[in-house]
Every structure is written in structure tokens, then in C-alpha cells.
Enzyme design. Structure first.
Site, PDB file in Angstrom:
ATOM      1  N   THR A   1     -12.534   4.034  23.990  1.00 56.68           N
ATOM      2  CA  THR A   1     -12.263   2.013  25.437  1.00 56.68           C
ATOM      3  C   THR A   1     -11.945   3.074  26.754  1.00 56.68           C
ATOM      4  OG1 THR A   1     -13.421   1.077  23.211  1.00 56.68           O
ATOM      5  CG2 THR A   1     -12.662   0.292  24.961  1.00 56.68           C
TER       6      THR A   1
ATOM      7  N   LYS B   1     -20.051  -1.177  26.854  1.00 55.55           N
ATOM      8  CA  LYS B   1     -18.976  -1.485  25.774  1.00 55.55           C
ATOM      9  C   LYS B   1     -18.293  -3.112  26.204  1.00 55.55           C
ATOM     10  CE  LYS B   1     -15.452  -1.088  23.257  1.00 55.55           C
ATOM     11  NZ  LYS B   1     -15.597  -1.056  20.833  1.00 55.55           N
TER      12      LYS B   1
ATOM     13  N   LYS C   1      -5.786  -4.668  26.232  1.00 55.91           N
ATOM     14  CA  LYS C   1      -5.813  -3.084  26.934  1.00 55.91           C
ATOM     15  C   LYS C   1      -7.776  -3.662  27.605  1.00 55.91           C
ATOM     16  CE  LYS C   1      -8.222   0.016  25.149  1.00 55.91           C
ATOM     17  NZ  LYS C   1      -9.186   1.436  24.349  1.00 55.91           N
TER      18      LYS C   1
HETATM   19  P1  NAP Z   1      -5.198   4.873  17.027  1.00 55.44           P
HETATM   20  O1  NAP Z   1      -5.474   4.604  15.381  1.00 55.44           O
HETATM   21  O2  NAP Z   1      -3.713   4.049  17.633  1.00 55.44           O
HETATM   22  O3  NAP Z   1      -5.287   6.274  17.856  1.00 55.44           O
HETATM   23  C1  NAP Z   1      -5.487   6.700  18.196  1.00 55.44           C
HETATM   24  C2  NAP Z   1      -5.211   8.853  18.310  1.00 55.44           C
HETATM   25  O4  NAP Z   1      -5.073   8.832  20.078  1.00 55.44           O
HETATM   26  C3  NAP Z   1      -4.407   8.759  17.392  1.00 55.44           C
HETATM   27  O5  NAP Z   1      -4.568  10.205  17.100  1.00 55.44           O
HETATM   28  C4  NAP Z   1      -3.181   9.144  18.971  1.00 55.44           C
HETATM   29  O6  NAP Z   1      -2.492  11.083  18.458  1.00 55.44           O
HETATM   30  C5  NAP Z   1      -4.058   9.807  19.405  1.00 55.44           C
HETATM   31  N1  NAP Z   1      -3.428   9.379  20.743  1.00 55.44           N
HETATM   32  C6  NAP Z   1      -3.167   8.675  21.860  1.00 55.44           C
HETATM   33  N2  NAP Z   1      -2.672   8.756  22.841  1.00 55.44           N
HETATM   34  C7  NAP Z   1      -2.887  10.503  22.843  1.00 55.44           C
HETATM   35  C8  NAP Z   1      -2.050  10.991  23.859  1.00 55.44           C
HETATM   36  N3  NAP Z   1      -1.977  10.462  25.268  1.00 55.44           N
HETATM   37  N4  NAP Z   1      -2.289  12.391  23.767  1.00 55.44           N
HETATM   38  C9  NAP Z   1      -3.484  12.956  22.417  1.00 55.44           C
HETATM   39  N5  NAP Z   1      -3.661  11.716  22.006  1.00 55.44           N
HETATM   40  C10 NAP Z   1      -2.884  10.868  21.761  1.00 55.44           C
HETATM   41  O7  NAP Z   1      -6.685   4.190  17.985  1.00 55.44           O
HETATM   42  P2  NAP Z   1      -7.627   4.107  17.101  1.00 55.44           P
HETATM   43  O8  NAP Z   1      -8.263   2.512  16.983  1.00 55.44           O
HETATM   44  O9  NAP Z   1      -8.079   5.264  16.420  1.00 55.44           O
HETATM   45  O10 NAP Z   1      -8.332   3.327  18.532  1.00 55.44           O
HETATM   46  C11 NAP Z   1      -9.068   4.947  19.542  1.00 55.44           C
HETATM   47  C12 NAP Z   1      -9.886   3.773  20.710  1.00 55.44           C
HETATM   48  O11 NAP Z   1     -11.182   3.726  19.876  1.00 55.44           O
HETATM   49  C13 NAP Z   1      -9.278   3.022  21.569  1.00 55.44           C
HETATM   50  O12 NAP Z   1      -9.662   3.175  22.666  1.00 55.44           O
HETATM   51  C14 NAP Z   1      -9.988   1.750  21.010  1.00 55.44           C
HETATM   52  O13 NAP Z   1     -10.013   1.252  22.183  1.00 55.44           O
HETATM   53  C15 NAP Z   1     -11.214   1.982  20.345  1.00 55.44           C
HETATM   54  N6  NAP Z   1     -11.781   1.248  19.352  1.00 55.44           N
HETATM   55  C16 NAP Z   1     -11.303   1.412  18.399  1.00 55.44           C
HETATM   56  C17 NAP Z   1     -12.042  -0.145  17.469  1.00 55.44           C
HETATM   57  C18 NAP Z   1     -10.909  -0.889  15.959  1.00 55.44           C
HETATM   58  O14 NAP Z   1     -11.610  -1.602  15.839  1.00 55.44           O
HETATM   59  N7  NAP Z   1      -9.757   0.901  16.098  1.00 55.44           N
HETATM   60  C19 NAP Z   1     -13.379   0.034  17.729  1.00 55.44           C
HETATM   61  C20 NAP Z   1     -13.467   0.428  18.843  1.00 55.44           C
HETATM   62  C21 NAP Z   1     -13.158   1.812  19.643  1.00 55.44           C
HETATM   63  P3  NAP Z   1      -0.428  10.716  17.469  1.00 55.44           P
HETATM   64  O15 NAP Z   1      -1.373  10.137  16.129  1.00 55.44           O
HETATM   65  O16 NAP Z   1       0.074  11.747  17.581  1.00 55.44           O
HETATM   66  O17 NAP Z   1      -0.704   9.271  18.181  1.00 55.44           O
END
Ligand code: NAP
Length: 288
Positions: free
Chosen positions: A97, A172, A240
Site C-alpha cells: 500500500t 485502495k 500510514k
Molecule cells: P510486515 O509484516 O511489517 O512486513 C513488511 C515486509 O517488508 C517484511 O518482509 C520486511 O522485511 C519488508 N521490508 C520493509 N521495509 C523494507 C526495506 N526497506 N527493504 C526490504 N524489505 C523491507 O507488513 P505487512 O503487514 O505484510 O504489510 C505489507 C504491506 O501490505 C504494507 O504496505 C501494508 O500497508 C499492506 N497491507 C497490510 C495488511 C495487513 O493486514 N497486514 C492489509 C492490507 C495491506 P523484514 O522481515 O526484514 O522486516
């Protein structure tokens, strides 16, 4: 079956990549914290790459799901970024997102180098990703999207192209605008019910069958009434997303008074220690 890579094995990416593998695609994964990629390979098979660039080399489609605009720029355009490893005619599908601006920027960068970019944020949360029933909102070119759609459907219940680059992210944003005001309304209703001395669970059970019913009421009403928030979609992530929404509204002139107010309410929840609480925790600042 396609040769694909998945960058970012977080709460969302980890199970999304698993569904790609389970559907028979050849999957290479990359995660910044390498241990998670190794764990993924141990559980699912496939291959782990050391950098996004290495992961992207030789693939037909590269997926990503990282945190925000800066993270996305890092894994695509950074020194070892995936864009340096993409072959001609391949497709990069981004599920982060992020802003419409970064989507348009990466679309242009991809086209300049001979491959394609689709912005494809998702809705459905962790449960949607685990169960492979996400909703995917896409922006980009029709013929490119047509090639990517069957592979995207490995982890989705619905996917649709909404327009040119950035349209997925704009859709979104609408999703988050619709949620923000609704959750505050639901919080106020439950808070009022408690003050009025009613059996709130019984109230929700009956009114959810009528015009006030919603996904939030069905899935979050009970836990909001109980003050339970240690699950779901984190307030930090919502802030965010709302900052992206409000930034876009400043550009396109849309008037979003309720969304702006709810964003400030979420700032209050963060101050109360609720950064990782589910978005339904808006009620906590009313009940305190
Ligand atoms: P998350 O669990 O915090 O995972 C983030 C992922 O991105 C991890 O694999 C992290 O690696 C990687 N990452 C972050 N910064 C990075 C960088 N600078 N370089 C390389 N890798 C990086 O987040 P999530 O919940 O999966 O969400 C991911 C996206 O989906 C976000 O944009 C969020 O807004 C969106 N989203 C989430 C949900 C939800 O319910 N969670 C629903 C809809 C949309 P590390 O493991 O090394 O930290």
C-alpha cells in the site's frame, strides 16, 4: 505455470508467496531479514535469493509486498534493487500500500527499461492472505494486466484493473476512506450503548441485520465491546495509509473532513500505546 519471485515475506507476503508455490509456480523469495526467507524455503521449497536483484533475474513476474514508498523504492531502484535484474517483457506487480505517485514513477522507470509495472494493493488483511482470498486493486496497462491476472488469482478472490498506473493505489485509498469514518461511527454506537446500560452484544446482533450492518460490525463489534485489540490491522499502518490518502486529497482537491478527523483520533490511540492495536481500537479513546 510461471517463474516468479516474491519480495517481502511479512504478515502478508509470506502466505501470498506460499499460495503461489501451492498453485505450482516456480517461486524464488527474498526477504531483508534472510532468516525468514530461509524459513519460508524450509517450509515450502523453492529458492531464496540474497538480494532483490538476484531474485528478479530470470523471472517472468516479480511480486513485492513491503512497507511504504521508501521501502518500495529501496527494493526496486536501490543499488541491489529488483529493477536492475528484470528482463525485457517481464512484469513487476507491487502489492505494497503506497502512494499513486510512486506507482506512476515506477511504471515509467519500468517502461523506460523494457518491462512493465502494475500497482496492485490488496484488501482482506492477514486472514485474507492466509486463506488466499484477497481483493486486489490494480493500475497499469490492459495487456500486461491480462497476463498477470491468472497468477495473481493464486492468492485472491477478486482482482480488477481500475485504470492506468496509480489507479490501484487510488482505489485502495477509497477503501481506507470508507473504513475510517465507518469504524468511528461503530465505536460511537457501542460507546453510547454502554453508557445507556444496554446489552451491547444483543444490540449489535439485531442491528447488524438491518441498514447499520457492515463487515466491521460483523467482524469487530464484539471485540470492540470487549476492549480487545491485540490482532488485525495495526493503527500504525492505518496512519500510514491515511497520510497517503490526505496527501492525495490535497493534490486533487477532494474534501475529506471525517477522514482527517479520524486520522487525528488514531494519533490519540498511538499516544495511548496502541500503535500495534487493530484499527477497531478507536473506541478505546472514547471508553477511557
Ligand atoms: P510486515 O509484516 O511489517 O512486513 C513488511 C515486509 O517488508 C517484511 O518482509 C520486511 O522485511 C519488508 N521490508 C520493509 N521495509 C523494507 C526495506 N526497506 N527493504 C526490504 N524489505 C523491507 O507488513 P505487512 O503487514 O505484510 O504489510 C505489507 C504491506 O501490505 C504494507 O504496505 C501494508 O500497508 C499492506 N497491507 C497490510 C495488511 C495487513 O493486514 N497486514 C492489509 C492490507 C495491506 P523484514 O522481515 O526484514 O522486516
Amino acid at each position: 505455470m510461471a517463474k516468479v519471485a516474491f519480495l517481502g515475506l511479512g504478515v502478508m507476503g509470506y502466505p501470498m508467496a506460499r499460495h503461489l508455490k501451492a498453485k505450482g509456480h516456480e517461486v524464488t523469495v527474498y526477504n531483508r531479514t534472510a532468516a525468514k526467507a530461509e524459513q519460508w524455503v524450509a517450509e515450502n521449497g523453492g529458492r531464496a535469493a540474497k538480494t532483490p536483484r538476484e531474485a528478479a533475474e530470470g523471472q517472468e513476474i516479480v511480486f513485492a509486498c513491503v512497507g511504504n514508498d521508501d521501502d518500495l523504492r529501496q527494493v526496486t531502484l536501490g543499488p541491489d534493487g529488483a529493477f536492475h535484474g528484470m528482463g525485457k517483457g517481464t512484469i513487476f506487480v507491487d502489492h505494497t500500500t503506497a502512494s499513486a505517485e510512486v506507482a506512476r514513477e515506477l511504471y515509467a522507470a519500468a517502461n523506460d527499461t523494457g518491462f512493465s509495472f502494475i500497482d496492485a494493493p490488496v484488501s482482506g488483511g492477514q486472514a485474507g492472505a492466509e486463506n488466499g482470498v484477497l481483493t486486489v486493486m490494480c493500475g497499469g496497462d490492459e495487456e500486461v494486466y491480462a497476463k498477470a491476472e491468472p497468477v495473481i488469482m493464486s492468492f485472491a478472490r477478486a482482482s480488477r484493473l481500475l485504470g492506468p498506473a496509480g489507479s490501484g493505489q487510488l482505489t485502495k485509498m477509497i477503501n481506507q476512506i470508507c473504513i475510517a469514518g465507518l469504524v468511528q461511527g461503530l465505536a460511537e454506537g457501542i460507546h453510547f450503548g454502554k453508557k445507556a446500560g444496554l446489552d451491547v452484544e444483543a444490540v449489535l446482533e439485531v442491528i447488524s441485520k438491518g441498514a447499520a450492518g457492515s463487515w466491521q460490525m460483523e467482524n469487530r463489534g464484539k471485540t470492540m465491546n470487549q476492549g480487545k485489540f491485540d490482532f488485525g490491522f495495526a493503527v500504525d499502518w492505518m496512519r500510514k495509509d491515511l497520510s497517503i490518502v490526505l496527501g492525495e486529497a490535497r493534490k486533487n482537491g477532494a474534501s475529506l473532513p471525517v477522514t482527517a478527523l479520524v486520522d487525528q483520533f488514531y494519533a490519540d490511540v498511538q499516544k495511548m500505546g496502541g500503535k500495534r492495536w487493530d484499527t477497531s481500537s478507536l473506541i478505546a479513546r472514547l471508553d477511557k
